[in-house]
Design a protein around this motif. Structure first.
Motif, PDB file in Angstrom:
ATOM      1  N   LEU A 193       0.824  -1.204   0.000  1.00 56.44           N
ATOM      2  CA  LEU A 193       0.000   0.000   0.000  1.00 56.44           C
ATOM      3  C   LEU A 193       0.858   1.254   0.000  1.00 56.44           C
ATOM      4  CD1 LEU A 193      -2.823   1.314   0.266  1.00 56.44           C
ATOM      5  CD2 LEU A 193      -2.556   1.114   2.743  1.00 56.44           C
ATOM      6  N   ARG A 194       1.874   1.300   0.842  1.00 57.60           N
ATOM      7  CA  ARG A 194       2.731   2.491   0.920  1.00 57.60           C
ATOM      8  C   ARG A 194       3.590   2.623  -0.334  1.00 57.60           C
ATOM      9  NH1 ARG A 194       2.002   5.645   5.081  1.00 57.60           N
ATOM     10  NH2 ARG A 194       3.972   6.657   4.667  1.00 57.60           N
ATOM     11  N   GLU A 195       3.992   1.506  -0.918  1.00 62.10           N
ATOM     12  CA  GLU A 195       4.766   1.555  -2.157  1.00 62.10           C
ATOM     13  C   GLU A 195       3.916   2.088  -3.310  1.00 62.10           C
ATOM     14  OE1 GLU A 195       6.818  -1.917  -4.447  1.00 62.10           O
ATOM     15  OE2 GLU A 195       7.709  -1.771  -2.432  1.00 62.10           O
ATOM     16  N   ARG A 196       2.674   1.634  -3.349  1.00 61.64           N
ATOM     17  CA  ARG A 196       1.767   2.006  -4.437  1.00 61.64           C
ATOM     18  C   ARG A 196       1.281   3.453  -4.319  1.00 61.64           C
ATOM     19  NH1 ARG A 196      -1.405  -1.966  -3.685  1.00 61.64           N
ATOM     20  NH2 ARG A 196      -3.048  -0.885  -2.594  1.00 61.64           N
ATOM     21  N   THR A 197       0.944   3.897  -3.109  1.00 59.23           N
ATOM     22  CA  THR A 197       0.319   5.202  -2.935  1.00 59.23           C
ATOM     23  C   THR A 197       1.205   6.223  -2.238  1.00 59.23           C
ATOM     24  OG1 THR A 197      -0.656   4.682  -0.782  1.00 59.23           O
ATOM     25  CG2 THR A 197      -1.941   4.100  -2.752  1.00 59.23           C
ATOM     26  N   GLY A 198       2.276   5.752  -1.568  1.00 57.38           N
ATOM     27  CA  GLY A 198       3.112   6.657  -0.802  1.00 57.38           C
ATOM     28  C   GLY A 198       2.521   7.015   0.552  1.00 57.38           C
ATOM     29  N   ARG A 199       1.373   6.489   0.842  1.00 58.77           N
ATOM     30  CA  ARG A 199       0.717   6.741   2.124  1.00 58.77           C
ATOM     31  C   ARG A 199      -0.273   5.618   2.380  1.00 58.77           C
ATOM     32  NH1 ARG A 199      -4.101  10.510   0.808  1.00 58.77           N
ATOM     33  NH2 ARG A 199      -4.162  10.273  -1.423  1.00 58.77           N
ATOM     34  N   GLY A 200      -1.092   5.782   3.354  1.00 60.84           N
ATOM     35  CA  GLY A 200      -2.096   4.770   3.640  1.00 60.84           C
ATOM     36  C   GLY A 200      -1.790   4.006   4.897  1.00 60.84           C
ATOM     37  N   SER A 201      -2.793   3.311   5.369  1.00 61.04           N
ATOM     38  CA  SER A 201      -2.686   2.574   6.607  1.00 61.04           C
ATOM     39  C   SER A 201      -3.520   1.299   6.504  1.00 61.04           C
ATOM     40  CB  SER A 201      -3.180   3.444   7.765  1.00 61.04           C
ATOM     41  OG  SER A 201      -2.936   2.812   9.001  1.00 61.04           O
ATOM     42  N   ILE A 202      -3.415   0.467   7.512  1.00 60.06           N
ATOM     43  CA  ILE A 202      -4.200  -0.761   7.565  1.00 60.06           C
ATOM     44  C   ILE A 202      -4.928  -0.810   8.908  1.00 60.06           C
ATOM     45  CG2 ILE A 202      -2.695  -2.023   5.977  1.00 60.06           C
ATOM     46  CD1 ILE A 202      -1.440  -3.381   8.419  1.00 60.06           C
ATOM     47  N   ALA A 203      -5.870  -1.716   9.033  1.00 53.25           N
ATOM     48  CA  ALA A 203      -6.716  -1.798  10.234  1.00 53.25           C
ATOM     49  C   ALA A 203      -5.914  -1.993  11.517  1.00 53.25           C
ATOM     50  CB  ALA A 203      -7.740  -2.920  10.071  1.00 53.25           C
ATOM     51  N   ALA A 204      -4.789  -2.691  11.451  1.00 55.49           N
ATOM     52  CA  ALA A 204      -3.980  -2.930  12.653  1.00 55.49           C
ATOM     53  C   ALA A 204      -3.472  -1.631  13.273  1.00 55.49           C
ATOM     54  CB  ALA A 204      -2.808  -3.847  12.325  1.00 55.49           C
ATOM     55  N   LEU A 205      -3.384  -0.557  12.466  1.00 56.04           N
ATOM     56  CA  LEU A 205      -2.862   0.719  12.952  1.00 56.04           C
ATOM     57  C   LEU A 205      -3.967   1.710  13.285  1.00 56.04           C
ATOM     58  CD1 LEU A 205       0.196   1.094  10.591  1.00 56.04           C
ATOM     59  CD2 LEU A 205       0.143   0.315  12.968  1.00 56.04           C
ATOM     60  N   ASN A 206      -5.135   1.188  13.575  1.00 50.49           N
ATOM     61  CA  ASN A 206      -6.258   2.023  13.981  1.00 50.49           C
ATOM     62  C   ASN A 206      -6.149   2.290  15.475  1.00 50.49           C
ATOM     63  OD1 ASN A 206      -8.928   2.762  14.907  1.00 50.49           O
ATOM     64  ND2 ASN A 206      -9.660   2.137  12.900  1.00 50.49           N
ATOM     65  N   MET A 207      -6.495   3.484  15.900  1.00 44.16           N
ATOM     66  CA  MET A 207      -6.446   3.826  17.322  1.00 44.16           C
ATOM     67  C   MET A 207      -7.349   2.933  18.165  1.00 44.16           C
ATOM     68  SD  MET A 207      -6.287   7.990  17.175  1.00 44.16           S
ATOM     69  CE  MET A 207      -6.779   8.140  18.863  1.00 44.16           C
ATOM     70  N   ASP A 208      -8.371   2.359  17.547  1.00 45.31           N
ATOM     71  CA  ASP A 208      -9.301   1.502  18.275  1.00 45.31           C
ATOM     72  C   ASP A 208      -8.801   0.065  18.423  1.00 45.31           C
ATOM     73  OD1 ASP A 208     -11.054   3.641  18.494  1.00 45.31           O
ATOM     74  OD2 ASP A 208     -12.016   3.177  16.582  1.00 45.31           O
ATOM     75  N   ASN A 209      -7.698  -0.274  17.787  1.00 41.96           N
ATOM     76  CA  ASN A 209      -7.133  -1.613  17.909  1.00 41.96           C
ATOM     77  C   ASN A 209      -6.552  -1.764  19.318  1.00 41.96           C
ATOM     78  OD1 ASN A 209      -5.687  -3.986  17.837  1.00 41.96           O
ATOM     79  ND2 ASN A 209      -4.366  -3.391  16.131  1.00 41.96           N
ATOM     80  N   PRO A 210      -7.089  -2.671  20.128  1.00 46.83           N
ATOM     81  CA  PRO A 210      -6.598  -2.808  21.502  1.00 46.83           C
ATOM     82  C   PRO A 210      -5.146  -3.255  21.600  1.00 46.83           C
ATOM     83  CG  PRO A 210      -8.184  -4.539  21.009  1.00 46.83           C
ATOM     84  CD  PRO A 210      -8.172  -3.608  19.834  1.00 46.83           C
ATOM     85  N   ALA A 211      -4.597  -3.828  20.541  1.00 50.33           N
ATOM     86  CA  ALA A 211      -3.202  -4.274  20.552  1.00 50.33           C
ATOM     87  C   ALA A 211      -2.235  -3.169  20.131  1.00 50.33           C
ATOM     88  CB  ALA A 211      -3.034  -5.479  19.642  1.00 50.33           C
TER      89      ALA A 211
END
Length: 142
Positions: free
Chosen positions: A105-123
């Protein structure tokens, strides 16, 4: 010079606070290090005042033992008025599939995130960074 070092991939769901002094060139330099020996760690850095701060790079994936230097640069005003500015580093250990997904994702768009890096992820771990002007000199004043 590095203003702050943060170990990412340590603990689960931790929230930490940090204070970092602005350099004379109105920047904060933060080193993120993956302390895990087992898995890649995804991370992203956010700011509550994107019009005044540039964050480079603003996210990515760190292999075990790897580090990255992040520069937070104050763009458009003197260092007075920083009392409301905050930065947030969110990090989480990733499965091999999530690491591949984030890198692509970051290679293709230069930005972006995935669900694991959501503030609501308890981990996910969070480090809140408060920028301050060092005694005797405003970072944006020269």
């Amino acid at each position: 010079m590095v203003n702050l070092e943060i170990l990412v991939g340590v603990g689960e769901g931790e929230v930490n606070d940090a204070v970092a002094e602005l350099e004379r060139d109105s920047t904060l330099r933060v080193t993120l290090s993956n302390a895990s020996s087992a898995s890649a760690v995804g991370w992203k850095c956010k700011t509550n005042n994107a019009r005044c701060w540039t964050v480079k790079p603003n996210g990515g994936c760190l292999d075990p033992g790897a580090s990255v230097d992040v520069v937070l640069a104050l763009n458009s005003r003197a260092a007075d008025g920083l009392e409301f500015d905050r930065h947030l580093v969110i990090s989480a250990a990733l499965s091999p599939e999530e690491a591949v997904q984030l890198r692509e994702l970051r290679e293709r768009t230069g930005r972006g995130s995935i669900a694991a890096l959501n503030m609501d992820n308890p981990a996910a771990c969070q480090t809140r960074i408060t920028p301050v002007v060092p005694p005797g000199g405003a970072g944006g004043a020269g």
